[in-house]
Design a protein around this motif. Structure first.
Motif, PDB file in Angstrom:
ATOM      1  N   GLY B 243       0.878  -1.241   0.222  1.00 31.47           N
ATOM      2  CA  GLY B 243       0.433  -0.045   0.079  1.00 31.47           C
ATOM      3  C   GLY B 243       1.002   1.169  -0.324  1.00 31.47           C
ATOM      4  N   PRO B 244       0.448   2.559   0.346  1.00 32.15           N
ATOM      5  CA  PRO B 244       1.428   3.541   0.426  1.00 32.15           C
ATOM      6  C   PRO B 244       2.609   3.280   1.653  1.00 32.15           C
ATOM      7  N   LEU B 245       3.715   3.501   0.856  1.00 33.59           N
ATOM      8  CA  LEU B 245       4.935   3.039   1.992  1.00 33.59           C
ATOM      9  C   LEU B 245       5.741   3.974   2.136  1.00 33.59           C
ATOM     10  N   TRP B 246       5.754   4.905   1.228  1.00 33.83           N
ATOM     11  CA  TRP B 246       7.021   5.385   1.352  1.00 33.83           C
ATOM     12  C   TRP B 246       7.420   7.002   1.122  1.00 33.83           C
ATOM     13  N   CYS B 247       7.233   7.902   1.875  1.00 34.45           N
ATOM     14  CA  CYS B 247       6.951   9.621   1.878  1.00 34.45           C
ATOM     15  C   CYS B 247       8.426   9.983   1.578  1.00 34.45           C
ATOM     16  N   GLU B 248       8.033  11.370   1.752  1.00 31.61           N
ATOM     17  CA  GLU B 248       9.116  12.473   1.126  1.00 31.61           C
ATOM     18  C   GLU B 248       9.613  12.581   2.861  1.00 31.61           C
ATOM     19  N   CYS B 249      10.686  13.430   3.800  1.00 31.06           N
ATOM     20  CA  CYS B 249      11.246  13.574   4.865  1.00 31.06           C
ATOM     21  C   CYS B 249      11.041  14.889   4.521  1.00 31.06           C
ATOM     22  N   ALA B 250      11.184  16.182   5.775  1.00 34.01           N
ATOM     23  CA  ALA B 250      10.725  17.951   5.405  1.00 34.01           C
ATOM     24  C   ALA B 250      11.248  18.466   4.664  1.00 34.01           C
ATOM     25  N   GLU B 251      12.769  17.626   4.249  1.00 32.16           N
ATOM     26  CA  GLU B 251      13.721  18.250   2.565  1.00 32.16           C
ATOM     27  C   GLU B 251      13.123  17.987   1.485  1.00 32.16           C
ATOM     28  N   GLN B 252      12.165  17.454   1.116  1.00 34.46           N
ATOM     29  CA  GLN B 252      10.851  17.214   0.378  1.00 34.46           C
ATOM     30  C   GLN B 252      11.895  16.580  -0.961  1.00 34.46           C
ATOM     31  N   LYS B 253      13.069  15.751  -0.705  1.00 41.73           N
ATOM     32  CA  LYS B 253      13.900  15.564  -2.350  1.00 41.73           C
ATOM     33  C   LYS B 253      14.213  14.233  -2.175  1.00 41.73           C
ATOM     34  N   GLY B 254      12.465  13.488  -2.844  1.00 42.73           N
ATOM     35  CA  GLY B 254      12.639  12.632  -2.743  1.00 42.73           C
ATOM     36  C   GLY B 254      12.219  11.627  -1.406  1.00 42.73           C
ATOM     37  N   MET B 255      11.507  10.432  -1.774  1.00 44.83           N
ATOM     38  CA  MET B 255      10.502   9.629  -1.190  1.00 44.83           C
ATOM     39  C   MET B 255      12.020   8.075  -0.428  1.00 44.83           C
ATOM     40  N   HIS B 256      12.046   9.030   0.809  1.00 48.45           N
ATOM     41  CA  HIS B 256      12.587   7.421   0.992  1.00 48.45           C
ATOM     42  C   HIS B 256      11.864   5.817   1.538  1.00 48.45           C
ATOM     43  N   VAL B 257      13.187   4.722   0.553  1.00 43.82           N
ATOM     44  CA  VAL B 257      12.476   3.670   0.628  1.00 43.82           C
ATOM     45  C   VAL B 257      13.550   3.165   1.795  1.00 43.82           C
ATOM     46  N   TRP B 258      12.632   2.920   2.595  1.00 43.24           N
ATOM     47  CA  TRP B 258      13.054   1.689   3.787  1.00 43.24           C
ATOM     48  C   TRP B 258      14.066   0.102   3.599  1.00 43.24           C
ATOM     49  N   GLY B 259      15.613   0.549   3.683  1.00 40.50           N
ATOM     50  CA  GLY B 259      16.469  -0.517   2.854  1.00 40.50           C
ATOM     51  C   GLY B 259      16.513  -2.097   3.750  1.00 40.50           C
ATOM     52  N   ASP B 260      15.281  -2.362   4.936  1.00 44.83           N
ATOM     53  CA  ASP B 260      15.314  -2.980   6.107  1.00 44.83           C
ATOM     54  C   ASP B 260      14.194  -3.536   5.632  1.00 44.83           C
ATOM     55  N   MET B 261      13.404  -2.705   4.199  1.00 43.82           N
ATOM     56  CA  MET B 261      12.161  -3.934   4.003  1.00 43.82           C
ATOM     57  C   MET B 261      11.793  -3.726   2.354  1.00 43.82           C
ATOM     58  N   ALA B 262      13.069  -2.923   1.942  1.00 40.97           N
ATOM     59  CA  ALA B 262      12.958  -3.054   0.108  1.00 40.97           C
ATOM     60  C   ALA B 262      14.519  -3.087  -0.413  1.00 40.97           C
ATOM     61  N   LEU B 263      14.460  -3.424  -1.427  1.00 41.53           N
ATOM     62  CA  LEU B 263      15.362  -3.023  -2.236  1.00 41.53           C
ATOM     63  C   LEU B 263      14.652  -3.210  -3.789  1.00 41.53           C
ATOM     64  N   LEU B 264      15.948  -1.529  -3.708  1.00 41.00           N
ATOM     65  CA  LEU B 264      15.091  -0.588  -5.377  1.00 41.00           C
ATOM     66  C   LEU B 264      16.213  -1.324  -6.733  1.00 41.00           C
ATOM     67  N   GLU B 265      16.037  -1.279  -7.791  1.00 37.71           N
ATOM     68  CA  GLU B 265      16.701  -1.441  -8.503  1.00 37.71           C
ATOM     69  C   GLU B 265      16.039   0.074 -10.080  1.00 37.71           C
ATOM     70  N   VAL B 266      17.202   0.169 -10.894  1.00 35.76           N
ATOM     71  CA  VAL B 266      16.038   0.761 -11.887  1.00 35.76           C
ATOM     72  C   VAL B 266      16.400   0.194 -13.219  1.00 35.76           C
ATOM     73  N   VAL B 267      15.669  -0.004 -14.199  1.00 41.76           N
ATOM     74  CA  VAL B 267      16.184  -0.614 -14.763  1.00 41.76           C
ATOM     75  C   VAL B 267      15.326  -0.502 -16.478  1.00 41.76           C
ATOM     76  N   ASP B 268      16.277  -0.946 -17.375  1.00 39.61           N
ATOM     77  CA  ASP B 268      15.729   0.043 -19.068  1.00 39.61           C
ATOM     78  C   ASP B 268      14.164  -1.284 -19.060  1.00 39.61           C
ATOM     79  N   PRO B 269      12.840  -0.029 -19.140  1.00 38.97           N
ATOM     80  CA  PRO B 269      11.955  -1.442 -19.325  1.00 38.97           C
ATOM     81  C   PRO B 269      11.676  -1.923 -20.575  1.00 38.97           C
ATOM     82  N   ASP B 270      12.882  -1.860 -21.524  1.00 36.54           N
ATOM     83  CA  ASP B 270      12.288  -2.997 -23.186  1.00 36.54           C
ATOM     84  C   ASP B 270      13.009  -4.275 -22.878  1.00 36.54           C
ATOM     85  N   SER B 271      14.366  -3.427 -21.990  1.00 39.57           N
ATOM     86  CA  SER B 271      15.577  -4.376 -22.392  1.00 39.57           C
ATOM     87  C   SER B 271      15.766  -5.534 -20.862  1.00 39.57           C
ATOM     88  N   GLY B 272      15.039  -4.677 -19.771  1.00 41.57           N
ATOM     89  CA  GLY B 272      15.065  -5.191 -18.413  1.00 41.57           C
ATOM     90  C   GLY B 272      16.817  -5.274 -17.932  1.00 41.57           C
TER      91      GLY B 272
END
Lengths: 145, 433
Positions: B243-272
């Protein structure tokens, strides 16, 4: 019963989006096909309309309109000859009520010295029987040519 | 700076990575043992849990897609039995078939913890009154924010959606300091307040907005903040992830994704293929601690960037930038995901309708409206306006049941909608976000 066919008048019903120019397109088709419009109305739906027309050459009009992509249906109606005087409509509706004939829609126009009432009913043959049986007259298809 | 869980939130990067590696290994074993679907996938990819030793070994694992969640029966997917489930949420899928998300108690607790950390990081706490104006129910927005807000001890007004004047009245009467809703709904409340002669800035204590569930922009943020005096905080999540999980801190510079809960990757949508730091691509998420529904290298379909640098607030957890688009044709309308394929599915089940349709999305005032234009089949035209209106009402009802939002229906003449030789472009989006 056998001559009922001549009393079934072919009205054109055209599905039309509700936007500028749509009626113009229909009118242009009629002009180009040299079809004369005797009567017409637009029934208003939400976002679209149903154009209803009586014309002198229904088949020709149908062909022209469909070839230009219009959605057209023939709707059979009856044309009752009315005396153009107060109470004429009342007398007719009393008769139709007694016969249990329900009118889906109707419209009338003056055709001096008399008047014409067009009726769209569910059971057209029964309506023709009842109206003729009550001593009234109906216009047949030749009236619209 | 306030931290709800300082130990985790302020954990240095290396320590965080060690924790992630440990959690990843445990997750992979759990999935391999308990999720028949994922075991098959791993076997196909010739990956065994023992092959996962470091964090980067995660790249060996096969991707998961939304269709996996939709097409499979929950028991093939879930890692626990029904006895351990405490809740379901259901989101709309790309066809009429919904996506079912199950939660164990721990899943709900971690989701709550994630929201709690996020809203605490913008200063929400025991002195606050938070009005939750996301829909409560199968949609995760309402309950997700509700639980997180209660966890940090603030007073919750579970307003759900609708009835704007009453929402405003409650904001004023109950001394509401923060609101959670879609950004367009907050704009709408601003407009309604003007109409009834009320000023959110002067007449209420509202100072924070936790805004998400639809795309929005920095321009909209500036306008809202200047106009309403409400600090606008971006929040992200999808039901698959919890559900809704991650929000910005008071800095308003991107949403903190808690590392103990999630691992992020950014991939090319076509090639993966993985993209470098800061590059824009499809967001891929692995939820490290989920118990019921495994989410591993899940292709969210959302286009975004991730910032791995330490935030001005001091946290090392990566920050997710604004979602700038979709890899598919999914639309977000009033916080609800709408796929053109869902609309198609409904329309094609009506024999009166032709094959062509068009979806027009527009923003009337602050709220999104959806119009579905459909061609009538010539043979289904009848000279009876009432019957045509009935047909419209029937389609409206069917669409509402599948989309979960109300769409306006327009019957059009056959041949009037645009035809496409290649991929059909069914959507006209007139919104200028």
């Amino acid at each position: 019963m056998s001559d009922h066919g001549k009393y079934r008048i072919k009205q054109l019903s055209i599905f039309s989006e509700n936007r500028p120019g749509r009626l113009m397109d229909i009118a242009r088709d009629m002009k180009e096909a040299q079809v004369n419009i005797l009567w017409f109305t637009i029934a208003e739906g939400s976002g679209y309309g149903v154009v209803r027309m009586l014309v002198d050459k229904p088949e020709k009009a149908y062909e022209k309109l469909t070839s230009n992509g219009h959605v057209v249906k023939f709707t059979e109606v009856v044309a009752v000859k009315m005396e153009d005087k107060p109470g004429g409509l009342y007398d007719l509706t009393v008769m139709l009520t007694d016969a249990g004939i329900n009118i889906e829609y109707a419209y009338g126009y003056r055709n001096s010295p008399s008047a014409v009432l067009i009726l769209k009913v569910e059971d057209i043959d029964r309506a023709i029987d009842s109206i003729l049986g009550s001593g009234r007259s109906l216009h047949d298809v030749s009236h619209f040519k | 700076m306030t931290a709800w869980n300082p130990k985790i939130e302020l954990m240095p990067s290396q320590e965080l990575e060690r924790l992630q590696t440990k959690l990843l290994k445990a997750l992979v074993h759990r999935m391999y043992d308990y999720s028949p679907f994922y075991r098959e996938r791993m076997d196909e990819a010739k990956v065994h849990p023992d092959h996962i030793r470091t964090l980067s070994d995660a790249f060996k694992l096969p991707y998961m897609h939304k269709r996996d969640l939709r097409e499979l029966e929950p028991e093939r997917l879930f890692m626990v039995s029904n006895r351990e489930l405490v809740r379901y949420h259901v989101s709309s899928g790309t066809t009429g078939r919904p996506t079912i998300v199950g939660y164990t108690q721990k899943d709900v607790d971690l989701w709550t913890e994630s929201v709690a950390r996020g809203i605490a990081s913008v200063g929400i706490g025991v002195d606050d009154v938070l009005q939750v104006a996301y829909t409560y129910g199968l949609f995760t927005g309402g309950l997700g924010l509700h639980y997180g807000a209660e966890r940090v001890g603030c007073t919750v007004v579970p307003a759900s959606t609708g009835n704007s004047e009453r929402q405003l009245d409650m904001i004023k009467r109950l001394g509401v300091t923060a609101i959670a809703c879609t950004p367009s709904y907050l704009m709408h409340l601003g407009e309604v307040s003007q109409k009834i002669g009320m000023s959110i800035r002067k007449d209420t204590k509202l100072r924070l907005g936790i805004l998400g569930a639809e795309p929005w922009s920095e321009g909209m943020r500036d306008r809202m903040q200047d106009w309403l005096g409400v600090k606008a905080i971006n929040i992200y999540g999808t039901s698959e992830l919890s559900g809704p999980l991650w929000c910005e801190c008071a800095e308003q510079k991107g949403m903190h994704v808690w590392g103990d809960m999630a691992l992020l990757e950014v991939v090319d949508p076509d090639s993966g293929e993985p993209l470098g730091p800061g590059e824009k691509g499809e967001l891929v998420v692995t939820m490290l601690q989920k118990e019921a529904l495994p989410i591993v290298r899940y292709r969210t379909g959302d286009i975004a960037t991730v910032d791995w640098e330490r935030c001005g607030c001091g946290r090392f957890h990566p920050r997710l930038g604004r979602i700038t688009g979709r890899v598919d044709d999914m639309l977000i309308i009033r916080g609800i995901n709408v796929f053109p394929s869902q609309v198609e599915y409904v329309l094609m089940s009506n024999p009166e309708l032709g094959n062509e349709f068009q979806i027009v999305v527009d923003r009337k005032g602050a709220l999104d409206e959806i119009l579905v234009r459909i061609e009538l089949k010539p043979e289904s035209f009848q000279d009876n306006v009432a019957k045509l209106e009935c047909l419209k009402a029937k389609i409206h009802e069917k669409l509402k049941n599948v989309l979960m939002i109300s769409a306006e229906i327009e019957l059009t003449e056959p041949g009037s909608l645009p035809r496409f030789e290649g991929k059909a472009k069914r959507v006209v989006d007139k919104r200028n976000v």
